[in-house]
Design a protein around this motif. Structure first.
Motif, PDB file in Angstrom:
ATOM      1  N   UNK A 146      68.162 -45.898 -54.070  1.00 20.83           N
ATOM      2  CA  UNK A 146      68.736 -46.122 -55.401  1.00 20.83           C
ATOM      3  C   UNK A 146      70.039 -45.333 -55.551  1.00 20.83           C
ATOM      4  N   UNK A 147      70.062 -44.116 -55.015  1.00 14.09           N
ATOM      5  CA  UNK A 147      71.288 -43.320 -55.054  1.00 14.09           C
ATOM      6  C   UNK A 147      72.386 -43.993 -54.238  1.00 14.09           C
ATOM      7  N   UNK A 148      72.032 -44.539 -53.085  1.00 10.72           N
ATOM      8  CA  UNK A 148      73.011 -45.248 -52.259  1.00 10.72           C
ATOM      9  C   UNK A 148      73.705 -46.348 -53.067  1.00 10.72           C
ATOM     10  N   UNK A 149      72.919 -47.126 -53.779  1.00  5.67           N
ATOM     11  CA  UNK A 149      73.492 -48.208 -54.568  1.00  5.67           C
ATOM     12  C   UNK A 149      74.359 -47.667 -55.702  1.00  5.67           C
ATOM     13  N   UNK A 150      73.906 -46.595 -56.329  1.00  6.41           N
ATOM     14  CA  UNK A 150      74.637 -46.008 -57.461  1.00  6.41           C
ATOM     15  C   UNK A 150      75.995 -45.477 -57.022  1.00  6.41           C
ATOM     16  N   UNK A 151      76.050 -44.832 -55.867  1.00  4.87           N
ATOM     17  CA  UNK A 151      77.299 -44.220 -55.407  1.00  4.87           C
ATOM     18  C   UNK A 151      78.242 -45.236 -54.760  1.00  4.87           C
ATOM     19  N   UNK A 152      77.685 -46.333 -54.265  1.00  4.76           N
ATOM     20  CA  UNK A 152      78.519 -47.349 -53.652  1.00  4.76           C
ATOM     21  C   UNK A 152      78.517 -47.367 -52.141  1.00  4.76           C
ATOM     22  N   UNK A 153      77.565 -46.660 -51.522  1.00  4.92           N
ATOM     23  CA  UNK A 153      77.429 -46.711 -50.068  1.00  4.92           C
ATOM     24  C   UNK A 153      76.708 -48.003 -49.665  1.00  4.92           C
ATOM     25  N   UNK A 154      76.902 -48.382 -48.407  1.00  2.53           N
ATOM     26  CA  UNK A 154      76.260 -49.580 -47.886  1.00  2.53           C
ATOM     27  C   UNK A 154      75.045 -49.241 -47.030  1.00  2.53           C
TER      28      UNK A 154
ATOM     29  N   UNK B  80      64.112 -50.122 -44.938  1.00  5.73           N
ATOM     30  CA  UNK B  80      65.512 -50.069 -45.345  1.00  5.73           C
ATOM     31  C   UNK B  80      66.229 -51.406 -45.219  1.00  5.73           C
ATOM     32  N   UNK B  81      65.525 -52.447 -44.774  1.00  3.18           N
ATOM     33  CA  UNK B  81      66.149 -53.760 -44.542  1.00  3.18           C
ATOM     34  C   UNK B  81      67.324 -53.646 -43.583  1.00  3.18           C
ATOM     35  N   UNK B  82      67.190 -52.752 -42.590  1.00  5.86           N
ATOM     36  CA  UNK B  82      68.226 -52.598 -41.577  1.00  5.86           C
ATOM     37  C   UNK B  82      69.419 -51.776 -42.005  1.00  5.86           C
ATOM     38  N   UNK B  83      69.357 -51.198 -43.211  1.00  7.54           N
ATOM     39  CA  UNK B  83      70.489 -50.445 -43.735  1.00  7.54           C
ATOM     40  C   UNK B  83      70.376 -48.941 -43.506  1.00  7.54           C
ATOM     41  N   UNK B  84      69.447 -48.504 -42.662  1.00 12.35           N
ATOM     42  CA  UNK B  84      69.335 -47.072 -42.352  1.00 12.35           C
ATOM     43  C   UNK B  84      69.031 -46.876 -40.878  1.00 12.35           C
ATOM     44  N   UNK B  85      69.606 -45.861 -40.326  1.00 11.53           N
ATOM     45  CA  UNK B  85      69.281 -45.359 -39.000  1.00 11.53           C
ATOM     46  C   UNK B  85      68.861 -43.907 -39.164  1.00 11.53           C
ATOM     47  N   UNK B  86      68.272 -43.319 -38.104  1.00 17.27           N
ATOM     48  CA  UNK B  86      67.685 -41.996 -38.281  1.00 17.27           C
ATOM     49  C   UNK B  86      67.951 -41.029 -37.148  1.00 17.27           C
TER      50      UNK B  86
ATOM     51  N   UNK C   5      62.899 -45.614 -31.489  1.00 14.85           N
ATOM     52  CA  UNK C   5      64.131 -46.371 -31.269  1.00 14.85           C
ATOM     53  C   UNK C   5      64.045 -47.728 -31.966  1.00 14.85           C
ATOM     54  N   UNK C   6      62.919 -48.384 -31.828  1.00 12.89           N
ATOM     55  CA  UNK C   6      62.731 -49.696 -32.449  1.00 12.89           C
ATOM     56  C   UNK C   6      62.804 -49.609 -33.967  1.00 12.89           C
ATOM     57  N   UNK C   7      62.398 -48.460 -34.530  1.00 12.43           N
ATOM     58  CA  UNK C   7      62.443 -48.269 -35.980  1.00 12.43           C
ATOM     59  C   UNK C   7      63.856 -47.936 -36.471  1.00 12.43           C
ATOM     60  N   UNK C   8      64.735 -47.484 -35.542  1.00 10.76           N
ATOM     61  CA  UNK C   8      66.109 -47.187 -35.935  1.00 10.76           C
ATOM     62  C   UNK C   8      66.572 -45.777 -35.652  1.00 10.76           C
ATOM     63  N   UNK C   9      65.765 -44.968 -34.980  1.00 14.34           N
ATOM     64  CA  UNK C   9      66.194 -43.611 -34.625  1.00 14.34           C
ATOM     65  C   UNK C   9      67.252 -43.699 -33.527  1.00 14.34           C
ATOM     66  N   UNK C  10      68.309 -42.909 -33.664  1.00 14.89           N
ATOM     67  CA  UNK C  10      69.383 -42.906 -32.676  1.00 14.89           C
ATOM     68  C   UNK C  10      69.803 -41.499 -32.265  1.00 14.89           C
ATOM     69  N   UNK C  11      69.040 -40.495 -32.667  1.00 12.60           N
ATOM     70  CA  UNK C  11      69.378 -39.131 -32.289  1.00 12.60           C
ATOM     71  C   UNK C  11      68.228 -38.186 -32.553  1.00 12.60           C
TER      72      UNK C  11
END
Length: 304
Positions: free
Chosen positions: A61-69, A93-99, A116-122
């Motif tokens: 919700x904060x992401x949307x409020x601030x204008x981040x994608x 996250x509907x593909x809008x977050x990595x971790x 990795x499949x869930x979106x972790x990259x580090x």
């Protein structure tokens, strides 16, 4: 299970303002967290603090409020190596977050692949002694070697005074390295101080080293004072962050650090934090690189 927040620490800003600065299309908040909720995802028994709950729903919700994608969600030390809250946030996250996760030597290859499949990259290695207990460097080096095969990077969190003793270890890591918050420089000193110059030398000599230029609220001595009529500039941090952005424009990231754990003096307004950005990245070209191009290249390379 019931958890009681550490006494004296502030809750995150419940009603952040709308920023004046308009973020570029596709902007990414490249450093934020989720905490619990503790009733669903327990906090680690070995934690050094207990935060207030801060859920994925509130983060997005904060992401949307601030204008981040998009968001890059970093595993919080209060959850230790139990990444369930992080992975839940990524999967919802509907593909809008990595971790960025925290793992131990005992993690299996199958578990790493599932992350990795869930979106972790580090993975994050924390060297701030007041926040975590020391992990042997041979274990961390082994982890770095394993995650390098997945194309992940290592995020390092340390304080500037400790860089000399950590230098050899950091430069032995076989991955891209992302430094949290410029290595926490002492902004009461000059931007030309030998301490900060050592950090810049670290980046100059090692092109695999990136830096987040985030968290002015943690680094500032003067606090959120106005600069030239602008609001919330954290003016004493600006010269440090701007130096890094202008010298290494292709290796910088920025994030809110929401929900700002461990703060006692003041809790930042996240809308005002966004208004810090044009002070440290004053051109549209620098803003585009820091907020869009660089994090996309690191976290969503398949879309670049």
């Amino acid at each position: 299970m019931e958890f009681t927040k550490t006494s004296g620490w502030l809750d995150w800003c419940a009603v952040p303002s709308k920023p004046n600065f308009k973020l570029p299309a596709g902007a990414i908040d490249a450093h934020c967290h989720v905490f619990g909720p503790g009733g669903e995802f327990n906090y680690a028994p070995e934690r050094k603090y207990t935060p207030c709950d801060a859920s994925k729903h509130q983060l997005y919700a904060l992401r949307e409020h601030l204008g981040f994608d998009r968001n890059v969600v970093v595993q919080a030390t209060c959850h230790g190596a139990d990444n369930r809250a992080l992975l839940d946030a990524l999967r919802n996250s509907a593909g809008k977050a990595r971790g960025v996760a925290t793992v131990r030597r005992s993690v299996s290859d199958a578990e790493l692949q599932a992350m990795h499949d869930a979106g972790v990259r580090g993975v994050r290695f924390n060297f701030v002694k007041r926040l975590v207990d020391f992990t042997p460097k041979d274990e961390l080096l082994e982890i770095a070697g394993r995650i390098a095969k997945l194309g992940w990077h290592v995020v390092i969190y340390f304080e500037s005074v400790d860089l000399p003793e950590l230098w050899d270890f950091f430069t032995s890591l076989p991955t891209t390295i992302v430094v949290d918050h410029m290595g926490r420089p002492d902004v009461a000193k000059s931007v030309d101080s030998s301490e900060f110059e050592l950090f810049l030398t670290f980046m100059r000599e090692h092109p695999n080293v990136w830096s987040k230029v985030s968290c002015p609220e943690r680094l500032s001595v003067t606090g959120p004072k106005a600069l030239s009529g602008e609001r919330n500039a954290y003016a004493d941090v600006v010269p440090f962050a701007r130096r890094v952005v202008e010298e290494f424009p292709n290796r910088v990231l920025w994030g809110t650090d929401w929900p700002h754990p461990n703060l006692k003096d003041h809790m930042p307004d996240d809308g005002l934090l966004v208004d810090f950005i044009p002070h440290i990245a004053p051109t549209s070209e620098l803003q585009q690189k820091m907020l869009v191009d660089n994090p996309m290249r690191l976290y969503w390379p398949e879309e670049v």
